[in-house]
Scaffold this active site. Structure first.
Site, PDB file in Angstrom:
ATOM      1  N   HIS A   1     -14.761   4.186  -6.245  1.00  0.00           N
ATOM      2  CA  HIS A   1     -16.206   4.037  -6.070  1.00  0.00           C
ATOM      3  C   HIS A   1     -16.966   4.973  -7.010  1.00  0.00           C
ATOM      4  CE1 HIS A   1     -14.403   3.063  -2.050  1.00  0.00           C
ATOM      5  NE2 HIS A   1     -15.123   1.984  -2.253  1.00  0.00           N
TER       6      HIS A   1
ATOM      7  N   ARG B   1      -2.098  -1.065  -8.352  1.00  0.00           N
ATOM      8  CA  ARG B   1      -3.432  -0.553  -8.042  1.00  0.00           C
ATOM      9  C   ARG B   1      -3.397   0.957  -8.274  1.00  0.00           C
ATOM     10  NH1 ARG B   1      -4.270  -0.976  -2.144  1.00  0.00           N
ATOM     11  NH2 ARG B   1      -4.776  -3.161  -2.495  1.00  0.00           N
TER      12      ARG B   1
ATOM     13  N   LYS C   1      -7.077   7.419  -6.474  1.00  0.00           N
ATOM     14  CA  LYS C   1      -7.011   8.879  -6.556  1.00  0.00           C
ATOM     15  C   LYS C   1      -6.042   9.427  -5.517  1.00  0.00           C
ATOM     16  CE  LYS C   1     -11.681   9.501  -8.400  1.00  0.00           C
ATOM     17  NZ  LYS C   1     -12.996  10.171  -8.217  1.00  0.00           N
TER      18      LYS C   1
ATOM     19  N   ASP D   1       0.838  -1.196   0.000  1.00  0.00           N
ATOM     20  CA  ASP D   1       0.000   0.000   0.000  1.00  0.00           C
ATOM     21  C   ASP D   1       0.872   1.245   0.000  1.00  0.00           C
ATOM     22  OD1 ASP D   1      -2.417  -1.260  -0.077  1.00  0.00           O
ATOM     23  OD2 ASP D   1      -2.900  -0.980   2.035  1.00  0.00           O
ATOM     24  N   MET D   2       0.436   2.265  -0.735  1.00  0.00           N
ATOM     25  CA  MET D   2       1.168   3.529  -0.741  1.00  0.00           C
ATOM     26  C   MET D   2       0.605   4.420   0.363  1.00  0.00           C
ATOM     27  SD  MET D   2       3.775   4.830  -2.162  1.00  0.00           S
ATOM     28  CE  MET D   2       4.002   3.919  -3.693  1.00  0.00           C
TER      29      MET D   2
END
Length: 302
Positions: free
Chosen positions: A222, A179, A182, A131-132
């Site tokens: 989403h 992945r 935004k 994960d970033m």
């Protein structure tokens, strides 16, 4: 809206509240978006997702890790989760924050922890996503990714569309599973776009650039407008559906998640779990302040 977002971002960084939340159990509506506090409850949720054709990426939540002891404990929890994925035969992989396993303690210590995790995952052909986190950790995360991938190709990471450097970073990650998001952290104007319109436009631009590469891409949003644009783009450009997937967070737009899976798109739900749920939940409220209603309804019902 901006003030509300800043308020919840500030709450997410409050270590005292985070420590207290571990004693509360899943309160304030967090149970709607966090899949339990232990492996058994999380696995039940993952199996339910699998039963409707949805995969999972599992995040064993952790915040504010500044000691070797805490990082080692987090690593062991992640290893137990990998074993549980294998033992339960579920369609799932792992998402890991490097600060949870010692990046803020010592880079080499974190790297060794990740090597152990990567090897355990490779034994079962399980993918690991780094994960970033915030901008301050970005370059270290990429450096560690490239180091790990010398031995472990089963590792990818995240690109955040609100950062100016992200398009250039894509050029160096053409062979890496990614992945695209935004971006959820509050960053200064020097390094990131600030308006929703600009971020959305850059996000769609990066998605289209990336989908023309051969490596697998997870499109995490989403936003139904973005999703519809992606559907149109892949159809017009004959991009095979096995080259990408959509991703959403556990507990959000669940009907749309199922609809996309039913339409034949690969779909993965980001499934967080664990006692350390507080910071994650505050960031979700910051992103979507309408979800404050979840917390209010939960408190009223107690």
């Amino acid at each position: 809206m901006g003030v509300t977002r800043d308020f919840f971002i500030a709450l997410s960084k409050n270590q005292l509240l985070n420590s207290g939340a571990k004693k509360w159990g899943l309160k304030l509506g967090a149970g709607k978006v966090v899949a339990g506090t232990d492996i058994d409850s999380m696995m039940k949720s993952v199996k339910e997702l699998n039963s409707i054709g949805i995969s999972a990426t599992i995040d064993n939540l952790g915040e504010f890790v500044y000691s070797r002891e805490e990082a080692t404990a987090a690593k062991e929890n992640i290893l137990h989760t990998i074993e549980a994925i294998q033992a339960n035969g579920v369609n799932a992989h792992m998402s890991i924050k490097l600060t949870q396993i010692g990046l803020d303690v010592d880079y080499d210590f974190c790297l060794e922890n990740m090597r152990e995790i990567a090897q355990a995952a490779a034994n079962y052909d399980i993918f690991i996503n780094l994960d970033m986190e915030d901008y301050a950790h970005l370059q270290q995360t990429l450096d560690l990714l490239f180091e790990l991938r010398k031995d472990y190709p089963n590792i990818g990471t995240v690109i955040q569309a609100y950062l100016y450097r992200s398009e250039k970073d894509l050029d160096h990650l053409k062979d890496v599973r990614l992945r695209l998001v935004k971006g959820a952290y509050k960053e200064i104007p020097d390094v990131s776009l600030q308006s929703k319109q600009d971020i959305d436009a850059n996000y769609l631009k990066l998605i289209k650039l990336r989908l023309q590469e051969k490596a697998f891409t997870s499109i995490a949003t989403h936003d139904h407008h973005i999703i519809n644009d992606v559907k149109k783009f892949v159809e017009e450009n004959d991009i095979p559906r096995d080259r990408f997937e959509f991703q959403m967070l556990y507990g959000f737009r669940t009907e749309m998640q199922k609809e996309l899976a039913d339409e034949g798109y690969a779909f993965t739900t980001y499934v967080p779990f664990g006692e350390d749920w507080y910071g994650y939940y505050m960031r979700r409220l910051a992103e979507r302040p309408q979800n404050i209603n979840l917390a209010l309804r939960s408190m009223v019902s107690k």
